[in-house]
Scaffold this motif. Structure first.
Motif: not given
Length: 232
Positions: A1-14, A185-188, A205-210
């Protein structure tokens, strides 16, 4: 189960502003004027050399900058050496303009959130999922998030220049998980680079790409990750 998320900055959020707007802002700052032909040629050279941090990667890499480029996000000094060198390699000989170009990309005005960045981060906050921003970067991006009203939606910042290491080193992802108080394992991990951001897989960690696209070409790149997390 995913309980938290890590995001890249450039090209992902902004995403950083286009090269032409970057150059135009620096010219306005310095009072330097270029003809339309000179402006177009200068913008093309800056693009070819990848001189805009957060923009396209260099098509030409001078041999003397290869080491600085590989380690550009380890420290502010390395970052300035790499991108300042690329600005000069692109033909910018005026030191005032070169300085204005480098300084401009660190201002909040140079960055634009993707249309679904705010809504996605707010949706995660409603679900009670903590968020970390994990970035390979040579300067403090926190003012960018504050200016765009996103800082209150981020629980932790893990920046390469503060750790002295950069993605895909597992240390940077481990640090983010620790700061969120969660097991890997709980952080995407959500990012645009299969090489850098994909390094989170080494920790489990599971990974999701944009896709790293201009803001107006990616209105809904982050929204699908909410489906991965299930209903609110």
């Amino acid at each position: 189960m995913i309980k938290g998320v890590m995001f890249d900055f450039s090209g992902t959020l902004l995403r950083v502003e286009p090269t032409e707007e970057w150059l135009d802002a620096a010219l306005a700052e310095t009072g330097i004027r270029l003809t339309e032909e000179e402006f177009g040629a200068t913008a093309r050279r800056l693009t070819e050399y990848g001189a805009l941090p957060g923009g396209l990667s260099p098509q030409h890499m001078p041999a003397h900058l290869e080491t600085a480029w590989d380690r550009r996000d380890i420290s502010p000094e390395q970052h300035r050496a790499a991108y300042g060198g690329l600005i000069r390699a692109a033909g910018i000989t005026d030191p005032e303009l070169a300085q204005a170009l480098y300084d401009r990309h660190m201002t909040p005005a140079a960055w634009r959130p993707y249309p679904d960045t705010g809504p996605t981060l707010r949706a995660l906050r409603r679900r009670g999922l903590p968020v970390a921003v994990v970035s390979n970067i040579g300067w403090d991006l926190r003012p960018v998030f504050r200016t765009h009203g996103l800082d209150e939606l981020v629980d932790a910042y893990v920046l390469s220049f503060e750790l002295g290491t950069q993605k895909p080193d597992p240390v940077i992802f481990r640090t983010a998980c620790d700061r969120l108080g969660l097991a890997p394992a709980e952080v995407l991990m959500v990012g645009d680079s299969r090489e850098a951001d994909g390094g989170a897989r080494a920790l489990g960690c599971p990974v999701h790409f944009v896709d790293h696209l201009p803001v107006d070409q990616r209105p809904g790149g982050l929204t699908p990750l909410l489906d991965l997390l299930g209903p609110e």
